[in-house]
Design an enzyme around this catalytic site. Sequence first.
Site, mmCIF file in Angstrom:
data_model
loop_
_atom_site.group_PDB
_atom_site.id
_atom_site.type_symbol
_atom_site.label_atom_id
_atom_site.label_comp_id
_atom_site.label_asym_id
_atom_site.label_seq_id
_atom_site.Cartn_x
_atom_site.Cartn_y
_atom_site.Cartn_z
ATOM 1 N N PHE A 209 0.836 -1.205 0.000
ATOM 2 C CA PHE A 209 0.000 0.000 0.000
ATOM 3 C C PHE A 209 0.870 1.254 0.000
ATOM 4 O O PHE A 209 0.614 2.218 0.730
ATOM 5 C CB PHE A 209 -0.963 -0.014 1.187
ATOM 6 C CG PHE A 209 -1.850 -1.232 1.193
ATOM 7 C CD1 PHE A 209 -2.892 -1.354 0.290
ATOM 8 C CD2 PHE A 209 -1.619 -2.284 2.073
ATOM 9 C CE1 PHE A 209 -3.695 -2.489 0.269
ATOM 10 C CE2 PHE A 209 -2.417 -3.413 2.061
ATOM 11 C CZ PHE A 209 -3.468 -3.523 1.157
ATOM 12 N N GLU A 226 0.102 -1.704 5.124
ATOM 13 C CA GLU A 226 -1.189 -1.858 5.813
ATOM 14 C C GLU A 226 -2.308 -1.037 5.172
ATOM 15 O O GLU A 226 -2.165 0.153 4.906
ATOM 16 C CB GLU A 226 -1.054 -1.454 7.284
ATOM 17 C CG GLU A 226 -2.333 -1.664 8.087
ATOM 18 C CD GLU A 226 -2.158 -1.398 9.575
ATOM 19 O OE1 GLU A 226 -3.126 -1.583 10.316
ATOM 20 O OE2 GLU A 226 -1.050 -1.002 9.987
ATOM 21 N N LYS A 242 -0.858 -6.147 13.079
ATOM 22 C CA LYS A 242 0.031 -6.163 14.235
ATOM 23 C C LYS A 242 0.844 -7.443 14.172
ATOM 24 O O LYS A 242 0.269 -8.523 13.980
ATOM 25 C CB LYS A 242 -0.752 -6.114 15.555
ATOM 26 C CG LYS A 242 -1.153 -4.721 15.984
ATOM 27 C CD LYS A 242 0.074 -3.895 16.306
ATOM 28 C CE LYS A 242 -0.296 -2.449 16.564
ATOM 29 N NZ LYS A 242 0.918 -1.602 16.529
#
Length: 423
Positions: A209, A226, A242
């Site tokens: 991304f 992310e 995470k």
Amino acid sequence: MVGALPRAGGRRSVELPSRAVPDWSALHNEVAFLYHRMADRDRALLFIGELSTATEPAFTVHGDDPFAAVTDWVYGHCCYDLKNEMERLSTRHPDPFNMPLRRWSVPRWVVEWKGDRTRLHAHPQDLDAGEHFCEKLFALAGPSMTDVPLLWQEPSRERYLAKVRSLMDHIRRGDIYEVNYCVTREAMAPGYDPFVGFDRVLRYSDATFAAFMRMGHKFALCASPERFLAFHKARVMGQPMKGTRPRSGDPAEDARLSAELAADPKERSENIMALDVMRNDLSRVAAPNSVVVEELCVVRPHGQVHQMTSTLAATLRQGATPWDAVRAAFPPASMTGAPKIRAMELIDAFEDQRRGSYSGTMGWFSPDGTGDLNVVIRTLLHDAATGYTSLTTGSAITAACDPEKEWEECELKARSVIAALAP
């Protein structure tokens, strides 16, 4: 370039050379743009210029379609400190970049890579100029400008460890369960070339991304792995991340590192806590019983690192818009903590810098009823007017964490970007 097609928002589309690779330096004279990659969908978008700007995208619900009033592309960003408008929060640190908390723009041109096709989307009266610009954008790249070294002022390891231990005291007292704590590297680099820098970041990191944003003399070179939120009509998807491990060039060792991350109870607990925060956030704007977890603690490779991600989806309740979902879930759960409000209070009390664009989001919405926003991490921020440059990294602090290993995780994330910037 042939094959003009009608498009929503009064734009028309023309085909460009298949899978054309851009020369980022062609954007040198453009004072506002955003490149946004979604590699998991084999898609990327480049938004160029500003026909109009606003503090937030406009949505009006008609029937079951929250995108009904979206008549053109819009791109933009939200800084982490937009939280201060959304909650009773404040920030004690000055902003060295002085970025607007939020800014959304209708672009002059949109270049889209999707599958094996590349297209330009432009208004009919501006199509010829857009095609001329793309001839420069997809010309063979010329020689790079001379490198300006980035000499970083490193954060203090001892100070970091002391603050993490203090945050763990808050966790033991029951103030919070988890908090994302970050440190920042700074450099003064007048004359630095962000166009060459982003080319290196994208090639080295292959970030899923990735994003490249300019607002005047301010730049963000983002190697994010992310996604924050993605939209399709009334459907919204979130992907809190995470858990991190480095990649290895040895296939057996790389597989071992991936399996180690997948089985790590601490990393799984951090991921699940972020997932629960986002589930709670989206439930405020979702139709009853529509929030579902589609993937739990899945480990995937992202360039130089393995990352653990969970995926949840929901249907917006009647009358809710995508912007309502952004507001409900912002700042991203993975960059705050649990409970979210108290964690953000402690973040401001313990961190030594203002996050600004870091931990915020960049993305876009389209008249075809889709939208996608990333989480701004692994990101170099650069002010070309002053030379001030920063790189912030962090990790989740929980009762089970080892402060030394959290420091190592921050170092791993920072080095992944610094290595990408190296000639």
